[in-house]
Design a protein around this motif. Structure first.
Motif, mmCIF file in Angstrom:
data_model
loop_
_atom_site.group_PDB
_atom_site.id
_atom_site.type_symbol
_atom_site.label_atom_id
_atom_site.label_comp_id
_atom_site.label_asym_id
_atom_site.label_seq_id
_atom_site.Cartn_x
_atom_site.Cartn_y
_atom_site.Cartn_z
ATOM 1 N N LEU A 75 -37.076 87.638 84.984
ATOM 2 C CA LEU A 75 -37.035 87.653 83.515
ATOM 3 C C LEU A 75 -35.776 86.890 83.094
ATOM 4 C CD1 LEU A 75 -37.911 91.396 82.728
ATOM 5 C CD2 LEU A 75 -39.438 89.416 82.719
ATOM 6 N N PRO A 76 -35.824 86.214 81.933
ATOM 7 C CA PRO A 76 -34.626 85.492 81.503
ATOM 8 C C PRO A 76 -33.488 86.445 81.142
ATOM 9 C CG PRO A 76 -36.359 85.388 79.840
ATOM 10 C CD PRO A 76 -36.964 86.042 81.035
ATOM 11 N N ARG A 77 -32.264 85.928 81.145
ATOM 12 C CA ARG A 77 -31.105 86.808 80.987
ATOM 13 C C ARG A 77 -31.141 87.620 79.681
ATOM 14 N NH1 ARG A 77 -26.101 84.718 82.281
ATOM 15 N NH2 ARG A 77 -26.907 83.239 83.788
ATOM 16 N N GLN A 78 -31.798 87.083 78.645
ATOM 17 C CA GLN A 78 -31.878 87.846 77.377
ATOM 18 C C GLN A 78 -32.627 89.158 77.553
ATOM 19 O OE1 GLN A 78 -32.649 84.623 77.694
ATOM 20 N NE2 GLN A 78 -31.938 83.415 75.951
ATOM 21 N N MET A 80 -32.497 90.908 80.472
ATOM 22 C CA MET A 80 -31.903 91.648 81.588
ATOM 23 C C MET A 80 -30.750 92.548 81.121
ATOM 24 S SD MET A 80 -33.690 91.074 84.261
ATOM 25 C CE MET A 80 -32.650 91.922 85.432
ATOM 26 N N GLY A 81 -30.615 92.670 79.801
ATOM 27 C CA GLY A 81 -29.549 93.538 79.295
ATOM 28 C C GLY A 81 -30.132 94.736 78.589
ATOM 29 N N PHE A 82 -29.260 95.476 77.931
ATOM 30 C CA PHE A 82 -29.704 96.651 77.182
ATOM 31 C C PHE A 82 -29.693 96.327 75.694
ATOM 32 C CE2 PHE A 82 -27.673 98.048 81.140
ATOM 33 C CZ PHE A 82 -28.812 98.544 81.748
ATOM 34 N N LEU A 83 -30.373 97.161 74.912
ATOM 35 C CA LEU A 83 -30.549 96.847 73.490
ATOM 36 C C LEU A 83 -29.205 96.712 72.775
ATOM 37 C CD1 LEU A 83 -33.604 99.157 72.864
ATOM 38 C CD2 LEU A 83 -33.584 96.658 72.743
ATOM 39 N N ASP A 84 -28.243 97.573 73.123
ATOM 40 C CA ASP A 84 -26.946 97.492 72.441
ATOM 41 C C ASP A 84 -25.846 96.979 73.373
ATOM 42 O OD1 ASP A 84 -26.740 99.578 74.170
ATOM 43 O OD2 ASP A 84 -26.013 101.032 72.716
ATOM 44 N N TYR A 85 -26.239 96.410 74.505
ATOM 45 C CA TYR A 85 -25.253 95.910 75.471
ATOM 46 C C TYR A 85 -25.912 94.739 76.206
ATOM 47 C CZ TYR A 85 -21.520 96.193 79.006
ATOM 48 O OH TYR A 85 -20.453 95.927 79.829
ATOM 49 N N PRO A 86 -25.921 93.564 75.535
ATOM 50 C CA PRO A 86 -26.699 92.447 76.091
ATOM 51 C C PRO A 86 -26.133 91.864 77.373
ATOM 52 C CG PRO A 86 -25.600 91.828 74.026
ATOM 53 C CD PRO A 86 -25.262 93.262 74.266
ATOM 54 N N PHE A 87 -27.002 91.268 78.122
ATOM 55 C CA PHE A 87 -26.598 90.513 79.323
ATOM 56 C C PHE A 87 -25.867 89.264 78.813
ATOM 57 C CE2 PHE A 87 -27.040 88.168 83.238
ATOM 58 C CZ PHE A 87 -27.098 89.163 84.206
ATOM 59 N N GLY A 94 -19.182 80.955 85.089
ATOM 60 C CA GLY A 94 -20.246 81.361 86.019
ATOM 61 C C GLY A 94 -21.510 80.547 85.889
ATOM 62 N N ASP A 95 -22.630 81.255 85.996
ATOM 63 C CA ASP A 95 -23.935 80.650 86.139
ATOM 64 C C ASP A 95 -24.568 80.402 84.765
ATOM 65 O OD1 ASP A 95 -26.485 80.001 86.820
ATOM 66 O OD2 ASP A 95 -26.782 81.679 88.208
ATOM 67 N N PRO A 96 -24.800 79.152 84.383
ATOM 68 C CA PRO A 96 -25.379 78.897 83.060
ATOM 69 C C PRO A 96 -26.901 79.011 83.041
ATOM 70 C CG PRO A 96 -24.867 76.833 84.142
ATOM 71 C CD PRO A 96 -24.527 77.924 85.129
ATOM 72 N N ARG A 97 -27.535 79.313 84.196
ATOM 73 C CA ARG A 97 -29.003 79.282 84.264
ATOM 74 C C ARG A 97 -29.629 80.424 83.459
ATOM 75 N NH1 ARG A 97 -29.769 79.271 90.600
ATOM 76 N NH2 ARG A 97 -28.404 81.068 90.244
ATOM 77 N N ALA A 98 -30.824 80.166 82.919
ATOM 78 C CA ALA A 98 -31.509 81.189 82.115
ATOM 79 C C ALA A 98 -31.900 82.398 82.967
ATOM 80 C CB ALA A 98 -32.751 80.584 81.470
ATOM 81 N N PHE A 99 -32.234 82.158 84.241
ATOM 82 C CA PHE A 99 -32.629 83.243 85.148
ATOM 83 C C PHE A 99 -31.522 83.382 86.199
ATOM 84 C CE2 PHE A 99 -37.156 83.848 83.972
ATOM 85 C CZ PHE A 99 -37.280 82.798 83.075
ATOM 86 N N PRO A 100 -30.634 84.342 86.026
ATOM 87 C CA PRO A 100 -29.471 84.420 86.915
ATOM 88 C C PRO A 100 -29.804 84.936 88.317
ATOM 89 C CG PRO A 100 -29.466 86.251 85.380
ATOM 90 C CD PRO A 100 -30.645 85.400 85.005
ATOM 91 N N GLY A 101 -28.862 84.764 89.218
ATOM 92 C CA GLY A 101 -29.005 85.299 90.574
ATOM 93 C C GLY A 101 -28.697 86.791 90.578
ATOM 94 N N HIS A 102 -29.046 87.452 91.681
ATOM 95 C CA HIS A 102 -28.873 88.916 91.741
ATOM 96 C C HIS A 102 -27.417 89.343 91.665
ATOM 97 C CE1 HIS A 102 -27.809 88.622 96.055
ATOM 98 N NE2 HIS A 102 -28.771 87.734 96.137
ATOM 99 N N GLU A 103 -26.498 88.469 92.115
ATOM 100 C CA GLU A 103 -25.080 88.850 92.120
ATOM 101 C C GLU A 103 -24.592 89.112 90.703
ATOM 102 O OE1 GLU A 103 -26.236 85.910 93.041
ATOM 103 O OE2 GLU A 103 -25.863 85.576 95.176
ATOM 104 N N GLU A 104 -25.099 88.311 89.760
ATOM 105 C CA GLU A 104 -24.630 88.467 88.382
ATOM 106 C C GLU A 104 -25.164 89.762 87.756
ATOM 107 O OE1 GLU A 104 -25.158 85.035 85.859
ATOM 108 O OE2 GLU A 104 -24.331 86.084 84.139
#
Ligand code: FAD
Length: 443
Positions: A75-78, A80-87, A94-104
């Motif tokens: 899923l894109p980084r948008q 992968m976060g929480f409603l009141d605590y975005p990714f 760091g990584d500018p990609r829309a789909f980050p690696g697991h480390e991030e």
């Protein structure tokens, strides 16, 4: 009346962290039990694997994690976060990609735990061995745990008023039954134990499955292997080489295998393979939970569970967060956590045991009518959007922004169509415009 309870949370993965934060916010006293020495659960890459690569030997040494080294989020980084605590849009330096690696993702979860004071609530290296009601009372539970902190194993017994199970369900492999497999001489592995492609160099590998793991792992192995043959039970699949790939074929289901290494597919095509990689999913497993038969697992249906969370006869004192499959996972885990925390504090009322039981029975009937097999009970098939909205409404929250569901649907379409390179062709600029224009409408 608002009440504050002592609550045990089992597991410090995404679900456990969300649960702990919401329970704290509601004024409950929270203890999180985590069998490993870190937070993050699935998102903690572990190079170790089970002692049995296919994961069927009940005496095997089990590793919790199932991540492969090359994994990027599906899923894109948008999302992968929480409603009141975005990714973060892109991690500093760091990584500018829309789909980050697991480390991030792991980095994000650690930051989340620290920002909300959750780390202090976690008992690390504490494996829960037994959860059971005391004297048949729903509001008194014993948690028996074992400490693995290096100073010798010790057993602990503690009592809580409520228990929230957040122990994950991507550890116990589910394997396809294949005629002749007991005599097949090749190497067998489940995706749970797949980490890197190198062991498959110059080999011919059959990958069984059609989900995100089969998609990623087949492409990962193809970087070193001679041939990859993906076999799926999706209807009407014909044997053919995939466009844009020199060495990846697709086939229908495996019909049988033979001692000499031959794998025969349902359409009569066959290959001689060195290895089979089962990307065939996982089984729910709660070896520590004793409810005297109130909660059972039958063909991957954990039940009865009202809305995939509360067993009617034990609600709200026992709950499960994260049992559902599919959907915007982090968002749903957060919403389930808010719902459970508010139900426990008495701010939100759930239906009676009888009403919840009736709801579950009707839900099962609906699945049957739609021809959805029992083992898909927790797939949010026909309630993907509705489920999130229902949880938000139930918890007294506004619905999540509409673009989130649209972005999810767009991503899933790309995954289902097996669009190679979808992660890097994602038009982030397009989505930024959508997100911004919707936010400005709201103001
Ligand atoms: P887990 O992350 O499994 O955490 C459970 C925790 O409970 C672990 O820390 C474990 O050690 C602990 N635990 C278990 N048993 C005990 C016990 N007896 N005592 C004490 N502690 C215990 N989701 C996405 O949103 N995007 C993705 O791109 C994505 N990719 C994925 C790729 C793979 C290969 C897999 C397997 C899953 C992926 N997921 C993805 C789904 C992922 O599982 C969820 O994002 C999320 O990690 C689930 O969190 P959880 O807390 O429910 O479970």
């Amino acid at each position: 009346m608002v009440q504050s309870l002592t609550v045990a949370v089992i597991g410090a993965g995404v679900a456990g962290l969300c649960a702990a934060r919401e329970l704290l916010r509601e004024g409950h006293t929270v203890v999180v039990f985590e069998k490993s020495d870190q937070i993050g659960g699935t998102w903690r890459y572990d190079p170790r694997t089970d002692s049995d690569p296919i994961g069927i030997d009940p005496t095997r040494e089990v590793v919790h994690g199932s991540l492969y080294l090359s994994l990027r989020t599906n899923l894109p980084r948008q999302l992968m976060g929480f409603l009141d605590y975005p990714f973060p849009e892109n991690r500093e330096n760091g990584d500018p990609r829309a789909f980050p690696g697991h480390e991030e993702v792991l980095w994000f979860l650690n930051k989340f735990a620290d920002d909300f004071g959750i780390r202090e609530l976690i008992r690390f290296n504490r494996e829960v061995l037994r959860i059971e009601r005391v004297d048949g009372r729903n509001d008194k539970w014993i948690i028996e745990s074992k400490s693995h902190d290096g100073g010798g194993d010790s057993l602990f017994q503690e009592f809580f008023q409520a228990v929230v199970v957040c122990s994950g369900h991507f550890t116990e492999p589910r394997i396809a039954q294949i005629p002749g497999i007991e005599k097949w001489s090749g190497y067998q592995i489940h995706s749970h134990n797949y980490r890197v492609p190198e062991p498959f160099r110059n080999q011919s590998v059959v990958v069984i499955g059609f989900g995100p793991s089969a998609f990623d792992i087949s492409r990962d192995i193809a970087t070193v292997a001679k041939e990859i043959h993906i076999s799926t039970r999706t209807p009407n699949v014909k044997t053919m080489k995939l466009a844009n790939h020199d060495s990846i074929w697709q086939h229908p289901m495996v019909k049988c295998v033979s001692e000499d290494g031959l794998i025969v597919f349902e359409d009569g095509s066959s290959v001689s393979a060195d290895a089979i990689c089962f990307c065939t999913g996982y089984k729910y497993n709660y070896p520590f939970l004793n409810t005297n038969g109130i909660v059972t697992i039958d063909d991957n249906r954990v039940g009865p569970l009202y809305k995939h969370v509360f067993p009617p006869a034990l609600a709200p004192w026992l709950s499960f967060i994260g049992i559902f499959e599919k959907g915007i996972i982090f968002q749903i885990l957060e919403l389930q956590s808010k719902w459970v925390a508010r139900v426990l504090s008495g701010k939100v009322v759930i239906p009676t045991e009888k009403e919840m039981t009736k709801y579950v029975e009707e839900y099962y009937q609906k699945l049957e009518k739609l021809g959805i097999p029992k083992h898909f009970t927790h797939y949010l098939h026909f309630e993907e959007v509705g489920y999130s909205q229902w949880l938000a409404e139930e918890s007294g929250l506004p619905p999540a922004d509409e673009w989130r569901e649209r972005m999810y649907a767009e991503t899933i379409k790309k995954v289902r169509n097996m669009e190679d390179g979808y992660r890097d062709q994602w038009d982030n600029a397009y989505w930024e415009t959508i997100i911004k224009s919707e936010s400005s409408h709201k103001i």
